[in-house]
Motif scaffolding. Structure first.
Motif, PDB file in Angstrom:
ATOM      1  N   LYS A 210       0.835  -1.207   0.000  1.00 33.72           N
ATOM      2  CA  LYS A 210       0.000   0.000   0.000  1.00 33.72           C
ATOM      3  C   LYS A 210       0.867   1.254   0.000  1.00 33.72           C
ATOM      4  CE  LYS A 210      -3.968  -2.118   2.359  1.00 33.72           C
ATOM      5  NZ  LYS A 210      -4.750  -2.211   3.616  1.00 33.72           N
ATOM      6  N   SER A 211       1.932   1.223   0.764  1.00 37.03           N
ATOM      7  CA  SER A 211       2.840   2.367   0.818  1.00 37.03           C
ATOM      8  C   SER A 211       3.519   2.587  -0.528  1.00 37.03           C
ATOM      9  CB  SER A 211       3.884   2.152   1.908  1.00 37.03           C
ATOM     10  OG  SER A 211       4.824   3.197   1.929  1.00 37.03           O
ATOM     11  N   PHE A 212       3.911   1.502  -1.167  1.00 39.64           N
ATOM     12  CA  PHE A 212       4.583   1.616  -2.468  1.00 39.64           C
ATOM     13  C   PHE A 212       3.615   2.140  -3.530  1.00 39.64           C
ATOM     14  CE2 PHE A 212       6.407  -0.058  -6.440  1.00 39.64           C
ATOM     15  CZ  PHE A 212       7.709   0.405  -6.313  1.00 39.64           C
ATOM     16  N   ALA A 213       2.378   1.642  -3.517  1.00 42.15           N
ATOM     17  CA  ALA A 213       1.377   2.101  -4.483  1.00 42.15           C
ATOM     18  C   ALA A 213       1.089   3.590  -4.290  1.00 42.15           C
ATOM     19  CB  ALA A 213       0.092   1.282  -4.336  1.00 42.15           C
ATOM     20  N   LYS A 214       1.050   4.009  -3.048  1.00 45.41           N
ATOM     21  CA  LYS A 214       0.794   5.420  -2.752  1.00 45.41           C
ATOM     22  C   LYS A 214       1.912   6.295  -3.308  1.00 45.41           C
ATOM     23  CE  LYS A 214      -0.354   8.530   1.071  1.00 45.41           C
ATOM     24  NZ  LYS A 214      -0.546   8.635   2.546  1.00 45.41           N
ATOM     25  N   SER A 215       3.152   5.828  -3.194  1.00 49.20           N
ATOM     26  CA  SER A 215       4.281   6.609  -3.715  1.00 49.20           C
ATOM     27  C   SER A 215       4.227   6.741  -5.228  1.00 49.20           C
ATOM     28  CB  SER A 215       5.597   5.952  -3.301  1.00 49.20           C
ATOM     29  OG  SER A 215       5.788   4.715  -3.983  1.00 49.20           O
ATOM     30  N   LEU A 216       3.541   5.799  -5.891  1.00 50.44           N
ATOM     31  CA  LEU A 216       3.394   5.849  -7.352  1.00 50.44           C
ATOM     32  C   LEU A 216       2.106   6.522  -7.777  1.00 50.44           C
ATOM     33  CD1 LEU A 216       4.526   2.192  -8.225  1.00 50.44           C
ATOM     34  CD2 LEU A 216       5.888   4.276  -8.451  1.00 50.44           C
ATOM     35  N   ASN A 217       1.285   6.921  -6.791  1.00 44.57           N
ATOM     36  CA  ASN A 217      -0.026   7.512  -7.075  1.00 44.57           C
ATOM     37  C   ASN A 217      -0.896   6.533  -7.880  1.00 44.57           C
ATOM     38  OD1 ASN A 217      -1.925   9.583  -6.835  1.00 44.57           O
ATOM     39  ND2 ASN A 217      -1.361  10.476  -8.816  1.00 44.57           N
ATOM     40  N   LEU A 218      -0.825   5.259  -7.483  1.00 40.49           N
ATOM     41  CA  LEU A 218      -1.572   4.206  -8.164  1.00 40.49           C
ATOM     42  C   LEU A 218      -2.747   3.772  -7.301  1.00 40.49           C
ATOM     43  CD1 LEU A 218      -1.562   2.135 -10.599  1.00 40.49           C
ATOM     44  CD2 LEU A 218      -0.334   0.588  -9.041  1.00 40.49           C
ATOM     45  N   PRO A 219      -3.969   3.833  -7.803  1.00 39.67           N
ATOM     46  CA  PRO A 219      -5.130   3.355  -7.032  1.00 39.67           C
ATOM     47  C   PRO A 219      -4.955   1.872  -6.697  1.00 39.67           C
ATOM     48  CG  PRO A 219      -5.841   4.620  -8.939  1.00 39.67           C
ATOM     49  CD  PRO A 219      -4.379   4.391  -9.114  1.00 39.67           C
ATOM     50  N   PHE A 220      -5.014   1.553  -5.416  1.00 39.11           N
ATOM     51  CA  PHE A 220      -4.645   0.197  -5.008  1.00 39.11           C
ATOM     52  C   PHE A 220      -5.466  -0.269  -3.817  1.00 39.11           C
ATOM     53  CE2 PHE A 220      -1.921  -2.580  -2.325  1.00 39.11           C
ATOM     54  CZ  PHE A 220      -1.758  -3.641  -3.211  1.00 39.11           C
ATOM     55  N   ALA A 221      -5.783  -1.557  -3.808  1.00 41.34           N
ATOM     56  CA  ALA A 221      -6.452  -2.182  -2.670  1.00 41.34           C
ATOM     57  C   ALA A 221      -5.845  -3.561  -2.460  1.00 41.34           C
ATOM     58  CB  ALA A 221      -7.957  -2.297  -2.924  1.00 41.34           C
ATOM     59  N   CYS A 222      -5.713  -3.914  -1.200  1.00 39.71           N
ATOM     60  CA  CYS A 222      -5.127  -5.226  -0.863  1.00 39.71           C
ATOM     61  C   CYS A 222      -6.040  -5.935   0.127  1.00 39.71           C
ATOM     62  CB  CYS A 222      -3.732  -5.044  -0.267  1.00 39.71           C
ATOM     63  SG  CYS A 222      -2.802  -6.581  -0.110  1.00 39.71           S
ATOM     64  N   LYS A 223      -6.330  -7.182  -0.172  1.00 39.23           N
ATOM     65  CA  LYS A 223      -7.258  -7.939   0.654  1.00 39.23           C
ATOM     66  C   LYS A 223      -6.669  -9.307   0.965  1.00 39.23           C
ATOM     67  CE  LYS A 223     -11.812 -10.183   0.292  1.00 39.23           C
ATOM     68  NZ  LYS A 223     -12.969 -10.423  -0.605  1.00 39.23           N
ATOM     69  N   GLN A 224      -6.875  -9.785   2.184  1.00 35.54           N
ATOM     70  CA  GLN A 224      -6.433 -11.127   2.562  1.00 35.54           C
ATOM     71  C   GLN A 224      -7.648 -12.015   2.832  1.00 35.54           C
ATOM     72  OE1 GLN A 224      -5.064  -8.364   4.675  1.00 35.54           O
ATOM     73  NE2 GLN A 224      -3.773  -8.113   2.869  1.00 35.54           N
ATOM     74  N   VAL A 225      -7.613 -13.195   2.268  1.00 30.43           N
ATOM     75  CA  VAL A 225      -8.646 -14.197   2.530  1.00 30.43           C
ATOM     76  C   VAL A 225      -8.001 -15.291   3.364  1.00 30.43           C
ATOM     77  CG1 VAL A 225     -10.196 -15.916   1.544  1.00 30.43           C
ATOM     78  CG2 VAL A 225      -9.904 -13.699   0.410  1.00 30.43           C
ATOM     79  N   TYR A 226      -8.394 -15.381   4.630  1.00 29.66           N
ATOM     80  CA  TYR A 226      -7.825 -16.371   5.538  1.00 29.66           C
ATOM     81  C   TYR A 226      -8.704 -17.624   5.572  1.00 29.66           C
ATOM     82  CZ  TYR A 226      -4.682 -12.744   7.241  1.00 29.66           C
ATOM     83  OH  TYR A 226      -3.717 -11.768   7.333  1.00 29.66           O
ATOM     84  N   VAL A 227      -8.070 -18.753   5.384  1.00 26.56           N
ATOM     85  CA  VAL A 227      -8.778 -20.030   5.445  1.00 26.56           C
ATOM     86  C   VAL A 227      -7.938 -21.014   6.255  1.00 26.56           C
ATOM     87  CG1 VAL A 227     -10.039 -19.752   3.275  1.00 26.56           C
ATOM     88  CG2 VAL A 227      -7.735 -20.753   3.257  1.00 26.56           C
ATOM     89  N   ALA A 228      -8.607 -21.947   6.888  1.00 30.58           N
ATOM     90  CA  ALA A 228      -7.882 -22.987   7.628  1.00 30.58           C
ATOM     91  C   ALA A 228      -7.292 -24.011   6.673  1.00 30.58           C
ATOM     92  CB  ALA A 228      -8.814 -23.669   8.624  1.00 30.58           C
ATOM     93  N   ASP A 229      -7.940 -24.168   5.516  1.00 30.55           N
ATOM     94  CA  ASP A 229      -7.490 -25.142   4.524  1.00 30.55           C
ATOM     95  C   ASP A 229      -7.931 -24.652   3.152  1.00 30.55           C
ATOM     96  OD1 ASP A 229      -6.476 -28.176   4.364  1.00 30.55           O
ATOM     97  OD2 ASP A 229      -8.027 -27.853   2.857  1.00 30.55           O
ATOM     98  N   MET A 230      -7.137 -24.982   2.132  1.00 27.99           N
ATOM     99  CA  MET A 230      -7.440 -24.524   0.779  1.00 27.99           C
ATOM    100  C   MET A 230      -8.778 -25.049   0.260  1.00 27.99           C
ATOM    101  SD  MET A 230      -5.402 -22.399  -0.775  1.00 27.99           S
ATOM    102  CE  MET A 230      -3.719 -21.748  -0.844  1.00 27.99           C
ATOM    103  N   THR A 231      -9.269 -26.128   0.834  1.00 30.96           N
ATOM    104  CA  THR A 231     -10.559 -26.657   0.396  1.00 30.96           C
ATOM    105  C   THR A 231     -11.712 -25.733   0.772  1.00 30.96           C
ATOM    106  OG1 THR A 231     -10.700 -27.948   2.447  1.00 30.96           O
ATOM    107  CG2 THR A 231      -9.802 -29.057   0.506  1.00 30.96           C
ATOM    108  N   GLU A 232     -11.463 -24.771   1.670  1.00 37.49           N
ATOM    109  CA  GLU A 232     -12.513 -23.862   2.121  1.00 37.49           C
ATOM    110  C   GLU A 232     -12.723 -22.669   1.184  1.00 37.49           C
ATOM    111  OE1 GLU A 232     -11.592 -22.621   6.048  1.00 37.49           O
ATOM    112  OE2 GLU A 232     -11.626 -24.634   6.911  1.00 37.49           O
ATOM    113  N   ILE A 233     -11.824 -22.474   0.241  1.00 32.93           N
ATOM    114  CA  ILE A 233     -11.919 -21.308  -0.641  1.00 32.93           C
ATOM    115  C   ILE A 233     -13.153 -21.410  -1.521  1.00 32.93           C
ATOM    116  CG2 ILE A 233     -10.791 -20.036  -2.496  1.00 32.93           C
ATOM    117  CD1 ILE A 233      -8.139 -21.056  -1.448  1.00 32.93           C
ATOM    118  N   THR A 234     -13.877 -20.302  -1.612  1.00 39.59           N
ATOM    119  CA  THR A 234     -15.052 -20.235  -2.475  1.00 39.59           C
ATOM    120  C   THR A 234     -14.930 -19.038  -3.411  1.00 39.59           C
ATOM    121  OG1 THR A 234     -16.316 -18.847  -0.940  1.00 39.59           O
ATOM    122  CG2 THR A 234     -16.504 -21.262  -0.686  1.00 39.59           C
TER     123      THR A 234
END
Length: 572
Positions: free
Chosen positions: A366-390
């Motif tokens: 996010k800090s690097f994107a801000k220095s470039l004036n680039l619209p940016f969003a970062c999201k984390q999807v936490y799962v206990a196991d990869m089989t839970e991803i939807t």
């Protein structure tokens, strides 16, 4: 799972290296010393480093068998019922039925089938003689005092190859477990230094110990391993460090087989724990010093840039973002657009719980994107196991262009086929514009201990050689990297069944697997490949980083041995 428009038959790796029939447990004959490594390393001529003509004929027959089996490989997936929840794409096993000929008593329990799989793919990677051992160059060097000063040493992988070939050639001279062949180093090998000769002898002891482990001659193997461990250490040269860690893993395997230890299995998450605990500065040092990593990442990111050149809302799904260094290149490329300015770059990382580095990575990006004036969003999807991803968790909008980035993620799920199938099903549903896959280009998914040991010994000798070359002045980084390599070796050699999670497979195998999901390989542009070569040249050890094409895939190697692959895919 899946889609009605493509095959959902469980995938089989059977036939990739040969073998097509249900693997059965039976008492079998183990090969003689000559056969053990003859089958896996090839028939060598020490005079000229060439493979014998009869061996070439055998290889051609094997290739014909593989071609015939292409259809079946997508239709069958026979799993051992005892491992149905953990066994990966079917392992490759040998077919020769043999009987034990050893004079040493073995257990009454059934013996695993011999690894006498003739005509292995190992030959194509490692059995090109000794690369002629650079004998001509070295002979000239010996005749020139000035050239002798700058003499180039053998790589760790070359030492292992020479040791394997000599073990085959002079096996009849092993009259005692403690004695090496008394045959002198002839046929051009006189150009070896004294240290290299000692390393070759030590490597032969390791190969002999592995053979005896495969034959369940544990007492003899233990004596040889004591010799290996006494004459090697984690602080020695790269070949001795390789031998040390493989000897330790063999010792643990013996302890498990004989019941002389309270340790009942390899810690499944030991490698992940080491990665999570690795200091950010050490991780950055490894990235900055080892050229292969940046070449792989640059090539993959450049392919994404080219395929989203006219899109303004971009959503990248990173299956394991780690430190996110690769995305700074993407940000710079998007920020530099003169036309069709980016409205939003969104990166979603898929993570298992308890990874503190992910939050730090998000802040840095996010800090690097801000220095470039680039619209940016970062999201984390936490799962206990990869089989839970939807699909819903990924939060993909209708007007977004999606790219998927997978770095050494899919191979971690080879031992868990249900998990891999589930993940690929979700990825197909989101139908990304491009999917980048970076993996180790090796075949370490065999149920045969002998095949697995030799494959991994060659591969990890390259890794240790690379670490020594690139991190020789970075002691902390070298030790951290080698601790991870050691855990992988331990898992490959000492673990079996569901505990064995390190199961690399080559690009040809992934191609067959991806075909089930109607994925087609799209390759890389000439400019991106040219730039990748320029990236390698920026490193002090970049001259050892080799780039080659394998179809539309790029393989990245070290001193001529391919060890990684990066490929680009789209769904049809």
């Amino acid at each position: 799972m899946g889609n009605d428009h493509f095959s959902v038959a469980p995938f089989s790796f059977r036939g990739i290296l040969g073998g097509c029939g249900t693997v059965q447990e039976q008492v079998v004959e183990f090969p003689r010393k000559q056969d053990f490594f003859q089958d896996h390393i090839g028939s060598f001529s020490a005079e000229n480093g060439k493979v014998t003509q009869s061996y070439k004929s055998q290889i051609q027959l094997q290739q014909q068998d593989e071609t015939k089996f292409d259809i079946k490989v997508l239709e069958e997936f026979n799993i051992d019922p005892a491992l149905q929840m953990t066994l990966p794409f079917e392992e490759i096993a040998g077919q020769k039925n043999q009987q034990v000929t050893s004079s040493e008593p073995i257990n009454n329990k059934q013996v695993p089938q011999s690894s006498s799989l003739a005509y292995l793919e190992i030959l194509s990677n490692y059995a090109s003689g000794f690369k002629k051992l650079r004998v001509q160059d070295r002979t000239k060097s010996n005749n020139n005092s000035e050239a002798q000063v700058g003499r180039q040493e053998f790589s760790a992988e070359e030492i292992i190859r020479v040791a394997g070939a000599r073990y085959v050639q002079f096996s009849s001279l092993w009259y005692d477990d403690y004695c090496m062949p008394l045959h002198p180093y002839t046929s051009g090998l006189e150009v070896l230094s004294e240290e290299e000769k000692k390393d070759i002898e030590l490597a032969q002891f390791l190969l002999a110990a592995a053979e005896r482990v495969s034959c369940q001659q544990y007492e003899r193997a233990s004596r040889m391993l004591l010799h290996c461990l006494f004459n090697s250490s984690p602080g020695a040269n790269s070949i001795q460090r390789t031998i040390f860690h493989f000897a330790q893993a063999l010792k643990e395997r013996i302890e498990k087989e004989t019941g002389n230890t309270t340790l009942m299995g390899c810690a499944k998450n030991a490698e992940n724990e080491l990665l999570q605990k690795m200091d950010t500065s050490i991780a950055l040092t490894c990235h900055q010093k080892i050229p292969c990593y940046q070449v792989l990442q640059f090539t993959g990111v450049q392919a994404i840039v080219e395929h989203i050149a006219y899109d303004t809302k971009i959503h990248v799904i990173d299956l394991d973002i780690k430190y996110g260094i690769q995305w700074t290149c993407l940000m710079q490329a998007l920020a530099g657009r003169n036309e069709r300015k980016v409205e939003l770059l969104k990166i979603t990382s898929i993570e298992t719980a308890g990874q503190p580095t992910v939050e730090e990575t998000a802040k840095r990006l996010k800090s690097f994107a801000k220095s470039l004036n680039l619209p940016f969003a970062c999201k984390q999807v936490y799962v206990a196991d990869m089989t839970e991803i939807t699909e819903k968790q990924l939060g993909i909008e209708d007007d977004e262009t999606v790219a998927v980035y997978s770095h050494s993620v899919l191979s971690n799920m080879v031992s868990r086929p249900a998990c891999l199938e589930s993940l690929m099903s979700v990825i197909r549903k989101i139908k990304p514009t491009i999917m980048i896959v970076l993996e180790e280009d090796a075949n370490i998914n065999s149920s045969s201990f002998a095949i697995r040991f030799i494959e991994s010994l060659f591969l990890y000798s390259v890794f240790f050689d690379r670490v020594e070359t690139c991190l020789k002045d970075e002691i902390s980084a070298r030790m951290a990297m080698e601790a991870i390599l050691s855990e992988r070796i331990r898992n490959i050699v000492a673990a079996e069944g569901g505990e064995r999670t390190v199961r690399y497979v080559g690009i040809e195998v992934w191609r067959r697997f991806f075909a089930r999901y109607r994925m087609v390989e799209i390759g890389f542009s000439e400019p991106s490949l040219y730039q990748a070569r320029l990236v390698a040249r920026e490193f002090a050890g970049g001259k050892f980083c080799t780039l080659d094409a394998n179809g539309k895939c790029l393989t990245v190697g070290w001193k001529g041995t391919p060890v990684h692959s990066v490929s680009a895919w789209r769904f049809v």
